[in-house]
Scaffold this active site. Sequence first.
Site: not given
Ligand code: NCD
Length: 308
Positions: A55-56, A85, A106, A134
């Site tokens: 999703r993100t 590396k 991320r 997040h």
């Molecule tokens: C979440 C995350 O990556 O923190 N997912 C997201 O970005 N919608 C939640 C999760 O992984 O449980």
Amino acid sequence: MDSLFHVIEAQQFSRDIMDEIFGVTREMENVVSRYGSNILNRRIMATLFYEPSTRTRLSFEAAMYRLGGEVITTESAREFSSAAKGETLEDTIRIVEGYADVIVLRHYESGSARRAAEVSRVPILNAGDGPGQHPTQALLDVYTIQKEIGRLDGIHVALVGDLANGRTARSLAYLLTKYEGVKLYFVAPEMVRMRDDIKAYLTEHGVAFEEEDDLMSVMSKVDVVYQTRIQRERFGDRIQDYERARGKYIIDVETMSTLSENAIVMHPLPRVDEIDPAVDTDPRAAYFRQAHNGVFIRMALLQMVLEA
Ligand code: NCD
């Protein structure tokens, strides 16, 4: 008005800037229904992902394309980028900032987005830093609550599941302190209770919270139930702890019977088994609508940081 550059943690937002973000987000819903715009024509977004995501990453990429921009991307960066590396995150950022106008990061370590922002000349958008935060998810969560329930002041929210490692629940708790009369209920298996840093912050900001064991009784008291996945990847070899945490709080048709008619169930997704798919057809199941709001929020953030 505050201007927006790096997006690192939920505490950085004021109520005014959130109002502004949500205003731009509503405009973005119209932009999408007109198949996009060209306001970010020729701007480049890099998505640098060291942890899994669907999703993100895709919603950030869709957001950039909807605004006429371009995307360069590396997923599985822990295995496939120069990190494998031995390159430091700081060096990687110093390189990628020369290729892109904004970096969506991320990473598996808490605090990594802040470290990146310290060396970056282009905006860093934190798309999840390990068990840290997040913030763009929390913005879309708050936007969803406003859209579905019609208000944020006086909202009662149950945060359920892995509250120790779940960065979405942590960021959401921080963001809800910006509103008046908020009440939070924490419902978590014993080994993944909400951490003290958040509890101290809530107390300091006058937000009422309670820790509860009984999900059914909490369901009857709230406007929003925010269910989360037990974060298996944070348990390392503590498989037994994971197995004990999993399955403790499941939302199914029976638990839904105690939720009020106007309340909603949210989940950042992905789910494993903490919401029974039989609940999906209930109009109060808001999690797929919530995920769709992610594109609009990320369009708004991209426009705001790139036009600043
Ligand atoms: C979440 C995350 O990556 O923190 N997912 C997201 O970005 N919608 C939640 C999760 O992984 O449980």
